[in-house]
Design an enzyme around this catalytic site. Sequence first.
Site, PDB file in Angstrom:
ATOM      1  CG  ASP A  79      20.705  20.014 -15.031  1.00  0.00           C
ATOM      2  OD1 ASP A  79      21.540  19.413 -14.332  1.00  0.00           O
ATOM      3  OD2 ASP A  79      20.349  19.617 -16.156  1.00  0.00           O
ATOM      4  CG  ASP A  86      -0.257   0.006   2.525  1.00  0.00           C
ATOM      5  OD1 ASP A  86       0.983  -0.183   2.524  1.00  0.00           O
ATOM      6  OD2 ASP A  86      -0.922   0.215   3.549  1.00  0.00           O
ATOM      7  CD  GLU A 145      23.943  19.133 -19.507  1.00  0.00           C
ATOM      8  OE1 GLU A 145      24.371  18.192 -18.844  1.00  0.00           O
ATOM      9  OE2 GLU A 145      22.735  19.453 -19.566  1.00  0.00           O
ATOM     10  CG  ASP A 182      24.458  16.505 -13.298  1.00  0.00           C
ATOM     11  OD1 ASP A 182      23.699  17.422 -12.904  1.00  0.00           O
ATOM     12  OD2 ASP A 182      24.404  16.028 -14.448  1.00  0.00           O
ATOM     13  CE1 TYR A 226      31.556  13.236 -18.247  1.00  0.00           C
ATOM     14  CE2 TYR A 226      31.324  13.631 -20.615  1.00  0.00           C
ATOM     15  CZ  TYR A 226      30.950  13.910 -19.309  1.00  0.00           C
ATOM     16  OH  TYR A 226      30.002  14.844 -19.059  1.00  0.00           O
ATOM     17  CG  HIS A 247      16.454  16.322 -19.736  1.00  0.00           C
ATOM     18  ND1 HIS A 247      16.855  15.054 -20.010  1.00  0.00           N
ATOM     19  CD2 HIS A 247      17.494  16.897 -19.068  1.00  0.00           C
ATOM     20  CE1 HIS A 247      18.086  14.861 -19.534  1.00  0.00           C
ATOM     21  NE2 HIS A 247      18.485  15.969 -18.950  1.00  0.00           N
ATOM     22  CG  HIS A 291      26.763  14.521 -22.470  1.00  0.00           C
ATOM     23  ND1 HIS A 291      26.734  15.894 -22.378  1.00  0.00           N
ATOM     24  CD2 HIS A 291      27.751  14.109 -21.630  1.00  0.00           C
ATOM     25  CE1 HIS A 291      27.656  16.291 -21.517  1.00  0.00           C
ATOM     26  NE2 HIS A 291      28.298  15.233 -21.049  1.00  0.00           N
ATOM     27  NE  ARG A 293      27.418  16.493 -16.639  1.00  0.00           N
ATOM     28  CZ  ARG A 293      27.482  15.216 -16.359  1.00  0.00           C
ATOM     29  NH1 ARG A 293      28.223  14.400 -17.102  1.00  0.00           N
ATOM     30  NH2 ARG A 293      26.821  14.702 -15.330  1.00  0.00           N
ATOM     31  CG  HIS A 309      18.894  19.744 -21.038  1.00  0.00           C
ATOM     32  ND1 HIS A 309      18.170  20.257 -19.989  1.00  0.00           N
ATOM     33  CD2 HIS A 309      19.986  19.167 -20.480  1.00  0.00           C
ATOM     34  CE1 HIS A 309      18.799  19.979 -18.848  1.00  0.00           C
ATOM     35  NE2 HIS A 309      19.905  19.341 -19.112  1.00  0.00           N
ATOM     36  CG  HIS A 311      22.432   8.541 -17.130  1.00  0.00           C
ATOM     37  ND1 HIS A 311      21.543   8.128 -18.094  1.00  0.00           N
ATOM     38  CD2 HIS A 311      22.668   9.846 -17.396  1.00  0.00           C
ATOM     39  CE1 HIS A 311      21.271   9.134 -18.911  1.00  0.00           C
ATOM     40  NE2 HIS A 311      21.935  10.190 -18.504  1.00  0.00           N
ATOM     41  CD  GLU A 357      23.860  20.530 -16.343  1.00  0.00           C
ATOM     42  OE1 GLU A 357      24.233  19.610 -15.589  1.00  0.00           O
ATOM     43  OE2 GLU A 357      22.818  20.484 -17.012  1.00  0.00           O
TER      44      GLU A 357
END
Length: 431
Positions: free
Chosen positions: A276, A41, A386, A265, A390, A368, A357, A399, A361, A248, A401
């Site tokens: 972001d 629940d 950003e 990040d 790597y 996003h 990448h 990175r 965005h 990620h 951003e």
Amino acid sequence: MRYLPIDNQLFSQNRQRLTNLLKPKSLVVVNANDIMPTNADGTMGFRQNNDLFYLTGVDQEETRLVLFPEHPDPKFREILFLRETSELIEIWEGHKLTKTEAEQTTGIPQKQIYWTHQFEQVFIQLVFEADYVYLNTNEHTRAGIEVQTQDARYIVEFRQKYPLHHLERLAPLMHYLRAIKQPMEIPLIQTAIDITNKMFRRLLGFIKPGVWEYEIEAEMMHEFIKNRSRGAAYTPIIASGANACVLHYIDNSQQCQDGDVILLDIGAEYANYNADMTRSVPVNGRFTTRQRAVYDAVLRVMNEAKQMLRPGNLWDDYHREVGKVMESELIGLGLLDRDKVANQDLDAPLYKKYFMHGTSHFLGLDVHDVGNKYRKMEPGMVFTVEPGIYIREEKLGIRLENNVVITESGNTDLMANIPVEADEIEELMNK
Ligand code: GLY
Ligand code: MN
Ligand code: MN
């Protein structure tokens, strides 16, 4: 709500801006999100449907907005349906919006606010006057749609009840509107960014060899929540050493080692708006010469990319140009060979090995955010910038951003107050 009240002019104006885009004799229905289950629940926390929030400011489940701007009877032009509370709900869940509070929140007059269970009896008085009915779907180009939302269920229900009505897609109109932030939205995004700034400065005094990535996450959460944020805008990436090369990485489970760089990040949510931010800092407070060289290369790409975020530019051109800047930095770092770059397949540029990448965005109510990449950049659009490099063989990922808003003459960096120069980062870490 934790956040401070928002002037309902924002939501009234958003409804008016949507009205201006509708075909004649149109009706619009927008639904709240469901409260998603976990197991047994259990439920997840509630996150409002961003289109409904944008048009009403209502941050409560089981809410429905109906617009019919040309209905002959003015009381049917804007209607809100709310979950009716009860003593039981008050005891178990707490306070729900009254009609007076909902008028204050939305700017919709109380006499046009009903309870959700009255929907059918009200709606039947409107629906046959409409030539077009706009319903909402998730048209984000990167969405993986596996769960049927309340909006999606409503389309099925509507089609069954009114099979001869002409349906229209609401999503393209919402994307068009939400891509340009209204003046009242920028301070909300800025608040999320300011909270993120406080959090980052706190982390600069906390990160050192031996701390665990999840301890950093705990520090982050503390600073977010005590500043009226619901928490992180997205699952934070706190990635030391080689983890930074996993784009990620969200496990945040490793111990930070002396000599590593840690990629952070992380951004705060505030009033459903988002920051972001990414920063990459040396765990021991000092970059090595190599780390510093890569860091400064990424920072130069970010600064050059910012110059290209200006009215009239196109998304794909911008990304191509940033790719060229990145290419020359990667040659400078000895990672790419100039001759091989000169002869590369332009559909698979070599820089993608180290920068795989996109550079930017849209950002707003969604991290996003919605917006069309074929639309030229316009004042009021908010973007991330950003770039990253790597290098798996060096266990190094960097990175940076920032978030910018496009202005008439270029853009304003909404993160200008968040430390980003390597010298400043080192200084703050060694204070
Ligand atoms: N934090 C998600 C992104 O940078 O796009
Ligand atoms: Mn990010
Ligand atoms: Mn981003």
